[in-house]
Write a protein that holds these residues in place. Sequence first.
Motif, PDB file in Angstrom:
ATOM      1  N   VAL A   1      -5.694  26.247 -38.208  1.00  0.00           N
ATOM      2  CA  VAL A   1      -4.500  26.182 -37.808  1.00  0.00           C
ATOM      3  C   VAL A   1      -3.707  24.694 -37.663  1.00  0.00           C
ATOM      4  N   PHE A   2      -4.164  23.998 -37.450  1.00  0.00           N
ATOM      5  CA  PHE A   2      -3.505  22.182 -37.343  1.00  0.00           C
ATOM      6  C   PHE A   2      -2.734  22.615 -38.874  1.00  0.00           C
ATOM      7  N   ILE A   3      -3.816  23.211 -40.259  1.00  0.00           N
ATOM      8  CA  ILE A   3      -3.140  22.680 -40.956  1.00  0.00           C
ATOM      9  C   ILE A   3      -1.428  23.512 -41.525  1.00  0.00           C
ATOM     10  N   LYS A   4      -1.866  24.809 -41.356  1.00  0.00           N
ATOM     11  CA  LYS A   4      -0.685  25.845 -40.632  1.00  0.00           C
ATOM     12  C   LYS A   4       0.106  25.447 -40.346  1.00  0.00           C
ATOM     13  N   THR A   5      -0.161  25.106 -39.270  1.00  0.00           N
ATOM     14  CA  THR A   5       1.662  24.622 -38.334  1.00  0.00           C
ATOM     15  C   THR A   5       2.087  23.354 -38.906  1.00  0.00           C
ATOM     16  N   HIS A   6       1.186  22.523 -39.811  1.00  0.00           N
ATOM     17  CA  HIS A   6       1.887  21.275 -40.338  1.00  0.00           C
ATOM     18  C   HIS A   6       2.626  21.927 -41.182  1.00  0.00           C
ATOM     19  N   THR A   7       1.902  22.390 -42.331  1.00  0.00           N
ATOM     20  CA  THR A   7       2.966  22.939 -43.301  1.00  0.00           C
ATOM     21  C   THR A   7       3.768  23.350 -42.998  1.00  0.00           C
ATOM     22  N   LYS A   8       3.759  24.468 -41.589  1.00  0.00           N
ATOM     23  CA  LYS A   8       4.999  25.565 -41.576  1.00  0.00           C
ATOM     24  C   LYS A   8       5.892  24.018 -41.046  1.00  0.00           C
TER      25      LYS A   8
ATOM     26  N   ILE B   1       1.832  17.934 -33.141  1.00  0.00           N
ATOM     27  CA  ILE B   1       0.197  17.929 -33.421  1.00  0.00           C
ATOM     28  C   ILE B   1       0.142  17.968 -32.075  1.00  0.00           C
ATOM     29  N   ALA B   2       1.366  17.012 -30.618  1.00  0.00           N
ATOM     30  CA  ALA B   2       0.981  17.765 -29.689  1.00  0.00           C
ATOM     31  C   ALA B   2       1.674  18.151 -29.296  1.00  0.00           C
ATOM     32  N   SER B   3       2.417  19.040 -30.439  1.00  0.00           N
ATOM     33  CA  SER B   3       3.309  19.938 -29.584  1.00  0.00           C
ATOM     34  C   SER B   3       2.200  21.229 -29.970  1.00  0.00           C
ATOM     35  N   ASP B   4       1.340  21.106 -31.250  1.00  0.00           N
ATOM     36  CA  ASP B   4       0.551  22.441 -31.071  1.00  0.00           C
ATOM     37  C   ASP B   4      -0.619  22.238 -29.564  1.00  0.00           C
ATOM     38  N   LEU B   5      -1.230  21.561 -29.499  1.00  0.00           N
ATOM     39  CA  LEU B   5      -1.145  21.368 -28.401  1.00  0.00           C
ATOM     40  C   LEU B   5      -0.507  22.335 -27.012  1.00  0.00           C
ATOM     41  N   VAL B   6       0.168  21.313 -26.548  1.00  0.00           N
ATOM     42  CA  VAL B   6       0.712  21.386 -25.656  1.00  0.00           C
ATOM     43  C   VAL B   6       1.596  22.949 -24.539  1.00  0.00           C
ATOM     44  N   SER B   7       2.342  22.844 -26.183  1.00  0.00           N
ATOM     45  CA  SER B   7       3.182  23.974 -26.582  1.00  0.00           C
ATOM     46  C   SER B   7       2.470  25.709 -27.037  1.00  0.00           C
ATOM     47  N   CYS B   8       1.472  25.401 -28.087  1.00  0.00           N
ATOM     48  CA  CYS B   8       1.367  26.274 -28.553  1.00  0.00           C
ATOM     49  C   CYS B   8      -0.216  26.502 -28.316  1.00  0.00           C
TER      50      CYS B   8
ATOM     51  N   ASN C   1       6.957  20.725 -41.880  1.00  0.00           N
ATOM     52  CA  ASN C   1       7.116  20.050 -42.634  1.00  0.00           C
ATOM     53  C   ASN C   1       8.257  20.972 -43.950  1.00  0.00           C
ATOM     54  N   ARG C   2       8.080  22.503 -44.409  1.00  0.00           N
ATOM     55  CA  ARG C   2       9.220  22.918 -44.425  1.00  0.00           C
ATOM     56  C   ARG C   2       9.872  23.286 -43.781  1.00  0.00           C
ATOM     57  N   GLU C   3      10.472  23.432 -42.537  1.00  0.00           N
ATOM     58  CA  GLU C   3      11.507  23.603 -41.784  1.00  0.00           C
ATOM     59  C   GLU C   3      11.801  22.135 -41.799  1.00  0.00           C
ATOM     60  N   LYS C   4      11.847  20.890 -41.938  1.00  0.00           N
ATOM     61  CA  LYS C   4      12.141  20.034 -41.684  1.00  0.00           C
ATOM     62  C   LYS C   4      12.582  19.546 -42.963  1.00  0.00           C
ATOM     63  N   GLY C   5      11.739  19.805 -44.276  1.00  0.00           N
ATOM     64  CA  GLY C   5      13.067  19.793 -45.524  1.00  0.00           C
ATOM     65  C   GLY C   5      13.929  20.947 -45.061  1.00  0.00           C
ATOM     66  N   HIS C   6      13.901  21.756 -44.792  1.00  0.00           N
ATOM     67  CA  HIS C   6      14.552  22.124 -44.808  1.00  0.00           C
ATOM     68  C   HIS C   6      16.126  21.983 -43.766  1.00  0.00           C
ATOM     69  N   VAL C   7      16.148  21.061 -42.939  1.00  0.00           N
ATOM     70  CA  VAL C   7      16.355  20.536 -41.880  1.00  0.00           C
ATOM     71  C   VAL C   7      17.393  19.989 -42.955  1.00  0.00           C
ATOM     72  N   ASP C   8      16.656  19.229 -43.829  1.00  0.00           N
ATOM     73  CA  ASP C   8      17.173  17.680 -44.406  1.00  0.00           C
ATOM     74  C   ASP C   8      18.744  18.563 -45.060  1.00  0.00           C
ATOM     75  N   GLU C   9      18.289  19.771 -45.586  1.00  0.00           N
ATOM     76  CA  GLU C   9      19.360  20.208 -46.944  1.00  0.00           C
ATOM     77  C   GLU C   9      20.001  20.938 -45.651  1.00  0.00           C
ATOM     78  N   TRP C  10      20.695  21.243 -44.722  1.00  0.00           N
ATOM     79  CA  TRP C  10      21.609  21.680 -43.995  1.00  0.00           C
ATOM     80  C   TRP C  10      22.067  20.599 -43.369  1.00  0.00           C
ATOM     81  N   ILE C  11      21.907  19.777 -43.042  1.00  0.00           N
ATOM     82  CA  ILE C  11      21.954  18.583 -42.426  1.00  0.00           C
ATOM     83  C   ILE C  11      23.062  17.358 -43.793  1.00  0.00           C
TER      84      ILE C  11
END
Length: 275
Positions: free
Chosen positions: A252-259, A164-171, A261-271
């Motif tokens: 906006v925040f529902i969509k960013t958090h959904t993506k 959420i902090a990234s959404d506000l500051v970076s996005c 969480n999906r990316e974190k799941g992929h990262v777990d798989e890659w590691i």
Amino acid sequence: MNWGIIGTGNMGTVLLNALVDSHAVDQKNIYIHNRTLLKAYRLKETYPDVHILQTVDAMAASCDIIFICTKPKDIISVANRLNQKLSEDQLVVSITSSISLDHLSHILSCQTARLIPSITNSALRGKTLLTFNDSISDEMKYILWQTCKLFSTPVEISESRVRIASDLVSCGPAFVSYLLEELIEAATSEADIDKELATELVESMMIGYGELLKQDHFDLTSLKEKVMVKGGITGVGMKGLEQSVPAGFNEVFIKTHTKFNREKGHVDEWINQLI
């Protein structure tokens, strides 16, 4: 001390701009690497004294602090290549929210941190979001923090708040730009004003708006109340915004958090594939 940037896309370039333009780091102490070397060499047109390295291994041998500014899957790949080539005195910094410090610690035995920049850092303004864990020494944490202070206001953010902090500051700058573009388009369609003039007026308004906040004349609420004279035209216009905008930001925040969480799941798989 030598600083490395792996990945010279948008955020890698923002970071380079901020480090050099703020005089936080001398060009001669910056090393950059990009998978497409031509992109890295183009940056030498602006910063002729930076060093271009052709391999990740060379970055490990040359730099004390290395920023990995690539896509999440590439961060994992680069970190894995750096592993065993770095000492515990060196620091690797990820700039991606979906790569947690636990993720990095699974791969790297050196010190790790996360720094999420904003395009506003190119103007030596705005926030940088920093996350630390126990792997980083007090000295290295101090160096990173003090360096960020030269081109931004650093804020320490926990893992639970990083998205959420990234959404506000970076996005946030992209979201605000979209709203302003829509404001301009609506003005040109509903009234006798051309886009060029409307854009000039809105951009000038935003510069003044930022100065009002910077100089502490108002906060967001008091500024809004100052402009919205009771019974005036601004209040009528505000009702239109209140009917359409709030639900849009929730989406906006529902969509960013959904993506996220999906990316974190992929990262777990890659590691897990690396372990």
